[in-house]
Design a protein around this motif. Structure first.
Motif, mmCIF file in Angstrom:
data_model
loop_
_atom_site.group_PDB
_atom_site.id
_atom_site.type_symbol
_atom_site.label_atom_id
_atom_site.label_comp_id
_atom_site.label_asym_id
_atom_site.label_seq_id
_atom_site.Cartn_x
_atom_site.Cartn_y
_atom_site.Cartn_z
ATOM 1 N N HIS A 1 -7.800 -36.656 -40.176
ATOM 2 C CA HIS A 1 -8.630 -35.475 -40.378
ATOM 3 C C HIS A 1 -8.028 -34.324 -39.565
ATOM 4 O O HIS A 1 -7.589 -34.521 -38.422
ATOM 5 C CB HIS A 1 -10.060 -35.726 -39.907
ATOM 6 C CG HIS A 1 -10.805 -36.742 -40.720
ATOM 7 N ND1 HIS A 1 -11.245 -36.501 -42.003
ATOM 8 C CD2 HIS A 1 -11.183 -38.012 -40.430
ATOM 9 C CE1 HIS A 1 -11.862 -37.568 -42.469
ATOM 10 N NE2 HIS A 1 -11.828 -38.503 -41.540
ATOM 11 N N ALA A 2 -8.039 -33.147 -40.145
ATOM 12 C CA ALA A 2 -7.456 -31.986 -39.473
ATOM 13 C C ALA A 2 -8.470 -31.393 -38.497
ATOM 14 O O ALA A 2 -9.086 -30.358 -38.738
ATOM 15 C CB ALA A 2 -7.004 -30.951 -40.488
ATOM 16 N N ASP A 3 -8.667 -32.107 -37.388
ATOM 17 C CA ASP A 3 -9.554 -31.678 -36.305
ATOM 18 C C ASP A 3 -8.651 -31.250 -35.155
ATOM 19 O O ASP A 3 -8.078 -32.102 -34.466
ATOM 20 C CB ASP A 3 -10.456 -32.829 -35.856
ATOM 21 C CG ASP A 3 -11.204 -33.482 -37.004
ATOM 22 O OD1 ASP A 3 -11.659 -32.745 -37.893
ATOM 23 O OD2 ASP A 3 -11.335 -34.726 -37.008
ATOM 24 N N PHE A 4 -8.513 -29.956 -34.948
ATOM 25 C CA PHE A 4 -7.587 -29.497 -33.918
ATOM 26 C C PHE A 4 -7.966 -28.103 -33.475
ATOM 27 O O PHE A 4 -8.820 -27.434 -34.084
ATOM 28 C CB PHE A 4 -6.139 -29.530 -34.420
ATOM 29 C CG PHE A 4 -5.850 -28.615 -35.572
ATOM 30 C CD1 PHE A 4 -5.307 -27.351 -35.367
ATOM 31 C CD2 PHE A 4 -6.103 -29.008 -36.887
ATOM 32 C CE1 PHE A 4 -5.024 -26.502 -36.427
ATOM 33 C CE2 PHE A 4 -5.825 -28.175 -37.954
ATOM 34 C CZ PHE A 4 -5.285 -26.912 -37.722
ATOM 35 N N ILE A 5 -7.330 -27.672 -32.391
ATOM 36 C CA ILE A 5 -7.591 -26.340 -31.862
ATOM 37 C C ILE A 5 -6.271 -25.618 -31.635
ATOM 38 O O ILE A 5 -5.221 -26.242 -31.474
ATOM 39 C CB ILE A 5 -8.397 -26.393 -30.551
ATOM 40 C CG1 ILE A 5 -7.646 -27.167 -29.460
ATOM 41 C CG2 ILE A 5 -9.767 -27.032 -30.800
ATOM 42 C CD1 ILE A 5 -8.367 -27.194 -28.114
ATOM 43 N N LEU A 6 -6.349 -24.303 -31.621
ATOM 44 C CA LEU A 6 -5.225 -23.449 -31.242
ATOM 45 C C LEU A 6 -5.596 -22.748 -29.942
ATOM 46 O O LEU A 6 -6.663 -22.128 -29.844
ATOM 47 C CB LEU A 6 -4.930 -22.412 -32.330
ATOM 48 C CG LEU A 6 -4.585 -22.937 -33.726
ATOM 49 C CD1 LEU A 6 -4.274 -21.773 -34.666
ATOM 50 C CD2 LEU A 6 -3.426 -23.922 -33.694
ATOM 51 N N VAL A 7 -4.720 -22.881 -28.929
ATOM 52 C CA VAL A 7 -4.953 -22.217 -27.655
ATOM 53 C C VAL A 7 -3.791 -21.289 -27.353
ATOM 54 O O VAL A 7 -2.703 -21.420 -27.923
ATOM 55 C CB VAL A 7 -5.134 -23.245 -26.508
ATOM 56 C CG1 VAL A 7 -6.301 -24.182 -26.810
ATOM 57 C CG2 VAL A 7 -3.861 -24.053 -26.276
ATOM 58 N N ASP A 8 -4.033 -20.352 -26.434
ATOM 59 C CA ASP A 8 -3.022 -19.341 -26.154
ATOM 60 C C ASP A 8 -1.831 -19.899 -25.397
ATOM 61 O O ASP A 8 -0.692 -19.524 -25.638
ATOM 62 C CB ASP A 8 -3.638 -18.154 -25.406
ATOM 63 C CG ASP A 8 -4.288 -18.556 -24.095
ATOM 64 O OD1 ASP A 8 -4.518 -19.761 -23.865
ATOM 65 O OD2 ASP A 8 -4.601 -17.651 -23.285
ATOM 66 N N GLY B 1 6.664 -28.537 -28.974
ATOM 67 C CA GLY B 1 7.727 -27.781 -29.616
ATOM 68 C C GLY B 1 7.255 -27.086 -30.876
ATOM 69 O O GLY B 1 6.216 -27.442 -31.449
ATOM 70 N N PRO B 2 8.006 -26.087 -31.335
ATOM 71 C CA PRO B 2 7.635 -25.362 -32.551
ATOM 72 C C PRO B 2 7.641 -26.280 -33.763
ATOM 73 O O PRO B 2 8.513 -27.147 -33.907
ATOM 74 C CB PRO B 2 8.716 -24.287 -32.669
ATOM 75 C CG PRO B 2 9.356 -24.211 -31.330
ATOM 76 C CD PRO B 2 9.246 -25.564 -30.736
ATOM 77 N N ALA B 3 6.661 -26.078 -34.627
ATOM 78 C CA ALA B 3 6.565 -26.904 -35.827
ATOM 79 C C ALA B 3 5.739 -26.184 -36.875
ATOM 80 O O ALA B 3 4.973 -25.261 -36.573
ATOM 81 C CB ALA B 3 5.932 -28.258 -35.506
ATOM 82 N N THR B 4 5.898 -26.623 -38.123
ATOM 83 C CA THR B 4 5.027 -26.178 -39.208
ATOM 84 C C THR B 4 4.009 -27.279 -39.464
ATOM 85 O O THR B 4 4.377 -28.437 -39.682
ATOM 86 C CB THR B 4 5.830 -25.889 -40.478
ATOM 87 O OG1 THR B 4 6.774 -24.848 -40.209
ATOM 88 C CG2 THR B 4 4.912 -25.467 -41.615
ATOM 89 N N LEU B 5 2.747 -26.904 -39.398
ATOM 90 C CA LEU B 5 1.653 -27.850 -39.606
ATOM 91 C C LEU B 5 1.046 -27.588 -40.980
ATOM 92 O O LEU B 5 0.613 -26.473 -41.271
ATOM 93 C CB LEU B 5 0.601 -27.664 -38.509
ATOM 94 C CG LEU B 5 -0.665 -28.525 -38.579
ATOM 95 C CD1 LEU B 5 -0.329 -30.003 -38.451
ATOM 96 C CD2 LEU B 5 -1.646 -28.104 -37.484
ATOM 97 N N ARG B 6 1.034 -28.609 -41.824
ATOM 98 C CA ARG B 6 0.491 -28.462 -43.177
ATOM 99 C C ARG B 6 -0.779 -29.318 -43.308
ATOM 100 O O ARG B 6 -0.766 -30.514 -42.983
ATOM 101 C CB ARG B 6 1.522 -28.884 -44.215
ATOM 102 C CG ARG B 6 2.805 -28.052 -44.181
ATOM 103 C CD ARG B 6 3.778 -28.419 -45.290
ATOM 104 N NE ARG B 6 5.038 -27.731 -45.121
ATOM 105 C CZ ARG B 6 5.281 -26.483 -45.558
ATOM 106 N NH1 ARG B 6 4.326 -25.826 -46.197
ATOM 107 N NH2 ARG B 6 6.458 -25.919 -45.357
ATOM 108 N N VAL B 7 -1.833 -28.679 -43.788
ATOM 109 C CA VAL B 7 -3.119 -29.348 -43.993
ATOM 110 C C VAL B 7 -3.485 -29.259 -45.467
ATOM 111 O O VAL B 7 -3.500 -28.165 -46.045
ATOM 112 C CB VAL B 7 -4.224 -28.697 -43.129
ATOM 113 C CG1 VAL B 7 -5.593 -29.325 -43.430
ATOM 114 C CG2 VAL B 7 -3.885 -28.818 -41.644
ATOM 115 N N VAL B 8 -3.761 -30.399 -46.058
ATOM 116 C CA VAL B 8 -4.136 -30.464 -47.473
ATOM 117 C C VAL B 8 -5.414 -31.281 -47.591
ATOM 118 O O VAL B 8 -5.507 -32.390 -47.056
ATOM 119 C CB VAL B 8 -3.015 -31.097 -48.324
ATOM 120 C CG1 VAL B 8 -3.458 -31.237 -49.786
ATOM 121 C CG2 VAL B 8 -1.735 -30.258 -48.234
ATOM 122 N N ALA B 9 -6.406 -30.715 -48.282
ATOM 123 C CA ALA B 9 -7.675 -31.402 -48.527
ATOM 124 C C ALA B 9 -8.315 -31.904 -47.230
ATOM 125 O O ALA B 9 -8.875 -32.994 -47.173
ATOM 126 C CB ALA B 9 -7.485 -32.552 -49.506
ATOM 127 N N GLY B 10 -8.199 -31.092 -46.171
ATOM 128 C CA GLY B 10 -8.865 -31.409 -44.916
ATOM 129 C C GLY B 10 -8.151 -32.389 -44.021
ATOM 130 O O GLY B 10 -8.669 -32.764 -42.966
#
Length: 553
Positions: free
Chosen positions: A305-312, A20-29
């Motif tokens: 840890h902000a280890d992730f990918i964005l796919v189409d 689902g739609p969300a806002t993802l916030r990453v701070v200091a990695g």
């Protein structure tokens, strides 16, 4: 420290099985917040999909012909953020120093390598390797937190017979809290149960679903392998719905040309296209290896840890961006990390040979034909068969028989100058002329060659000798291709795309000019000296029966 991020995405929560739609916030990695869009019940087609990065659960980085830092630069473009990497290829050449080389080179970048302590160096006592890794060496390696597991226990006869030396290595892994990887091709029923009961937790060598089911029943996790030579995806993917919690994906051995095109993302795409649950597939590709090996890889949970990918989308899985520790490291097929200098290490002492060294006397010199055991290789498989075939005899010497697709196979000790080559015959390569030679010859990495005639065989071998490691192909007209592998005779010191292009040209030459119909002729050749995979192989010491685990008389 990477910049903080605020991203609008369709968040794929694999564990909760929601998108689902969300806002993802990453701070200091690290992931600081995940804020679902209020009232949204369906994904927003205008947004990319965010999911944890892919993990290759078993790979020999050396088989990519690239050092770890260059392997990472290609893998990241396909959304792979971590690998479980067995360094026993370089371990067989350089011992513990080779394992340390991989650790040092990998440390140059943020990619999350988990290296294992090689359990079987040398793989068997029936071949010449460049080094030995003892139980004491393994205990030394376990002092390093970067060594995450005991790498594949290939000595399955030793496990079944409860060999004390084998059990000592397994016990060390358990004492240090490390999982033990398996390697037990073809074991089923009571043998599979006995193997698993020694404390071995995974297997990547299954080539039938029935075999995998027996190992699952014994408590093992199954890795579905799809590499450049061994391809078991089609045979095993049916196990996923019932066993998704105990399935992982791996490549095992992947050459640079195919790594340039894709990695674990391709298996994810294929599985989803076949109708398997996207959550089952992603659990195997993203979560299970992290849990099993305790990898320091984030799973898009707060604090990770902000280890992730964005796919189409969740059909094509085209990777748009890859993040490691909050840093954008790849975008739209391009790695954003710089190349790093590559140190060269080696252990290569083979001397050139003459064609006359490659003859093989017939059992009786007066014969015109003789029955001889011939290795039969198969496209997409590491296993071989034994065929007792009639071969022509000329001047008392056994000859190849192209009419039966029977060529000469040679293994030459790379560590001892002047060593005599071992010679046998092989069916299945399809060469119509010329020869191939390689210093990548699992697991001891002696020079392995296949060819139509002794002159071309010797020339291909000598090209590898002159390069002090590499891949070579020659044709009857004298045309030659060489890919140099100066790092341990296994890896290049050049950038990944350059190595991929050179390898592609060599591979194309082997197929179009020499006639091989194999998908990956050099990868297949590299496994013809792998004695721990049945049924018939060739070491530098002679023809070997992998089922009886003894030389063929």
């Amino acid at each position: 420290m990477p910049a903080d991020l605020v991203l609008s995405v369709n968040l794929v929560d694999i564990a909760a099985r929601t998108v689902g739609p969300a806002t993802l916030r990453v701070v200091a990695g690290r992931v600081a917040a995940v804020e679902p869009v209020a009232g949204a019940t369906h994904p927003n087609p205008a947004l990319p999909y965010a999911l944890p990065g892919f993990v290759d659960a078993h790979v020999h980085v050396e088989s990519s012909l690239l050092v770890p830092s260059e392997f990472a630069r290609l893998a990241l473009t396909h959304g792979t953020v971590a690998t479980v990497s067995d360094p026993h290829e370089i371990g067989n050449v350089l011992g513990v120093a080779g394992v340390q080389y991989m650790l040092d080179n990998a440390a140059a970048g943020p990619f999350k390598f988990c290296f294992g302590a090689p359990s079987c160096v040398p793989a068997t006592p029936f071949e010449t390797a460049g080094a030995t890794i003892s139980a004491a060496d393994i205990e030394q390696l376990f002092q390093n937190p970067a060594i995450g597991y005991l790498a594949e226990m290939m000595n399955w006869p030793g496990v079944l017979q409860r060999d004390p030396g084998v059990l000592e290595k397994i016990a060390l892994a358990h004492r240090y809290g490390r999982p033990v990887d398996g390697h037990a091709p073809g074991l089923q029923g009571a043998d599979a149960e006995c193997y698993a009961s020694a404390g071995i937790s995974t297997d990547h060598e299954c080539f039938t679903a029935a075999e995998a089911q027996d190992k699952l029943a014994a408590g093992m996790k199954i890795l579905i392998r799809e590499g450049s030579a061994a391809r078991n995806f089609d045979a095993l993917i049916e196990l996923l719905p019932q066993h998704y919690e105990n399935i992982m994906f791996c490549s095992d051995d992947k050459h640079p040309d195919t790594l340039l095109l894709g990695h674990i993302n391709q298996l994810v795409q294929r599985a989803v296209a076949l109708g398997y649950s996207v959550f089952d597939v992603l659990q195997a590709a993203c979560l299970n290896p992290v849990a099993h090996y305790g990898l320091p890889v984030g799973q898009l949970r707060i604090g990770d840890h902000a280890d992730f990918i964005l796919v189409d989308n969740l059909t094509d899985f085209t990777v748009q961006k890859t993040f490691l520790n909050g840093e954008l490291v790849a975008e739209n097929g391009q790695c954003l990390l710089p190349a790093t200098p590559v140190a060269v290490v080696n252990n290569f002492h083979a001397a050139p040979i003459a064609p006359a060294a490659l003859t093989l006397p017939a059992p009786r010199a007066s014969q015109e034909q003789a029955t001889y055991p011939v290795i039969e290789c198969f496209d997409g498989q590491l296993i071989t068969a034994r065929r007792n075939l009639e071969l022509p005899v000329v001047d008392g010497q056994l000859q190849p028989d192209p009419a039966q697709d029977v060529l000469k196979l040679v293994v030459l000790n790379r560590y001892t100058p002047g060593a005599a080559p071992a010679v046998a015959f092989i069916k299945g390569f399809g060469l119509k002329q010329g020869a191939l030679a390689s210093s990548v010859g699992h697991d001891s990495h002696n020079i392995t060659a296949v060819g139509y005639d002794d002159a071309r065989l010797a020339r291909a071998i000598n090209l590898v000798v002159a390069a002090r490691g590499g891949l070579a192909a020659v044709d009857a007209a004298g045309n030659e291709h060489v890919v140099q592998l100066p790092v341990a005779g296994l890896m290049s010191d050049r950038p990944g795309p350059e190595v991929a292009a050179a390898y592609s040209a060599l591979d194309n030459f082997a197929k179009t000019q020499l006639g091989s119909g194999l998908q990956a002729p050099f990868m297949t050749l590299s496994f013809m000296a792998l004695l721990v995979i049945p049924s018939l192989k060739l070491s530098d010491k002679g023809l070997f029966d992998g089922e009886r685990f003894e030389f063929v008389s």
